[in-house]
Design an enzyme around this catalytic site. Structure first.
Site, mmCIF file in Angstrom:
data_model
loop_
_atom_site.group_PDB
_atom_site.id
_atom_site.type_symbol
_atom_site.label_atom_id
_atom_site.label_comp_id
_atom_site.label_asym_id
_atom_site.label_seq_id
_atom_site.Cartn_x
_atom_site.Cartn_y
_atom_site.Cartn_z
ATOM 1 N N LYS A 121 -24.078 25.775 2.561
ATOM 2 C CA LYS A 121 -24.380 25.912 1.142
ATOM 3 C C LYS A 121 -24.001 24.596 0.481
ATOM 4 O O LYS A 121 -22.846 24.176 0.523
ATOM 5 C CB LYS A 121 -23.589 27.054 0.512
ATOM 6 C CG LYS A 121 -23.810 27.144 -1.008
ATOM 7 C CD LYS A 121 -22.777 28.018 -1.694
ATOM 8 C CE LYS A 121 -22.953 27.944 -3.220
ATOM 9 N NZ LYS A 121 -21.881 28.615 -3.962
ATOM 10 N N VAL B 200 -27.652 30.326 -2.971
ATOM 11 C CA VAL B 200 -26.531 31.110 -3.501
ATOM 12 C C VAL B 200 -26.462 30.737 -4.974
ATOM 13 O O VAL B 200 -26.026 29.641 -5.328
ATOM 14 C CB VAL B 200 -25.214 30.783 -2.775
ATOM 15 C CG1 VAL B 200 -24.074 31.620 -3.354
ATOM 16 C CG2 VAL B 200 -25.360 31.028 -1.280
#
Length: 327
Positions: A196, A239
């Site tokens: 991420k 995310v």
């Protein structure tokens, strides 16, 4: 020190995790878990007396569970994990596992400052139901966090983790970007499945995708503000804090990108940029929690030292959403 029970879990955990997560791991020998999709980074609700409100956490999850998310991230930056005790961190993960739909992935933030503490937290989070561990860069001694130090740290965690590991780079909070050369090296580890990246540099995201293309390694954008650009460069999902309040719209953007409807994707992306900035770099977690209250979720207070928004900040937050047609 790692106690005997923890070491036993480390030795046996990977096989247990593989058998538990039926449908999580892709078929085919050596194939890593597929983390593609959208994940809201779940906030941690608190009561007026600063206790974790597990009832409100479950209520929020039941509402979020109606959207086609790939899963949920727990104990990321939006979960205020630095302000929680170790037992609270584990209890939150356990409660989320129990409340969320069974066919979704649970990515749990297990990062700590030391390698040893990160291993212990990762093993414990696996035991309470996490499908994968999202491990933020240690940063207190950032001046010594060279590529070599970070490669050693993540390799040790991945070696001992009973669940897959996702690298997590969030320089706005840590002051440290996980170096591209370190990411490339770590992408070759069989238990490191992706990353991420919350830095917002889409050229960096594109470069990471390019340099890890021969590995079974996936990149998630760390914010809805650059989600479309990340998809265009090869990222597989995001995310996104904004998904806590505009879940349907973020999932729609995902669908438009994945089906090549770039003109419609661009129009939607434009309308998400200001609201996304409002709940991330502009007003942060207090802003996200305030807008959650307005959208029918429970945001509630943050844990000190974070403070609630001023009336002027609240008005600016509202304007960022109303001017784009979301309020």
């Amino acid at each position: 020190m790692l106690g005997p029970q923890v070491w036993s879990s480390v030795r046996q955990g990977l096989s247990r995790s593989l058998s538990r997560n039926v449908g999580v791991w892709a078929s085919g020998e050596g194939k890593k878990v597929d983390i593609a999709g959208i994940y809201p980074p779940v906030t941690t609700p608190f009561t007026a007396t600063a206790e974790v409100d597990y009832g409100k956490l479950e209520e929020n999850l039941h509402k979020l569970g109606t959207f086609p998310f790939r899963g949920f991230v727990v104990q990321g930056s939006n979960g205020e994990f630095p302000f929680l005790t170790s037992s609270e961190r584990l209890e939150v993960v356990s409660r989320v596992r129990q409340a969320m739909p069974k066919n979704r992935l649970l990515l749990a933030g297990s990062g700590c400052e030391s390698t040893q503490a990160t291993v212990e937290m990762t093993v414990s989070m696996a035991q309470v139901g996490a499908d994968a561990a999202m491990v933020v860069t240690p940063c207190y001694y950032r001046g010594r966090m060279s590529s070599a130090a970070l490669i050693h740290h993540y390799t040790k965690v991945a070696d001992l983790s009973p669940i897959p590991v996702v690298l997590y780079s969030v320089p706005a909070n840590t002051g440290l970007d996980l170096p591209v050369d370190a990411v490339v090296t770590l992408s070759q580890h069989p238990n490191i499945v992706g990353m991420k990246d919350s830095g917002g540099d889409v050229t960096r995201i594109g470069l990471i995708v390019h340099k890890t293309r021969k590995q079974d390694f996936q990149v998630l954008a760390g914010s809805a503000g650059f989600l479309m650009a990340s998809y265009a460069l090869g990222a597989v999902g995001g995310v996104c804090a904004l998904a806590n309040v505009l879940g349907a719209q973020v999932c729609q953007l995902e669908q438009l990108c994945c089906t090549g409807q770039w003109e419609d994707a661009q129009k939607l992306q434009h309308r998400l940029i200001e609201p996304n900035a409002a709940v991330t770099r502009r007003f942060g977690i207090p802003g996200l929690k305030k807008i959650m209250d307005w959208f029918g979720y429970y945001g509630g207070p943050c844990r000190a030292p974070l403070q609630e928004l001023s009336p002027a900040e609240e008005e600016a937050l509202r304007m960022d959403f109303t001017s784009n047609g979301w309020l």
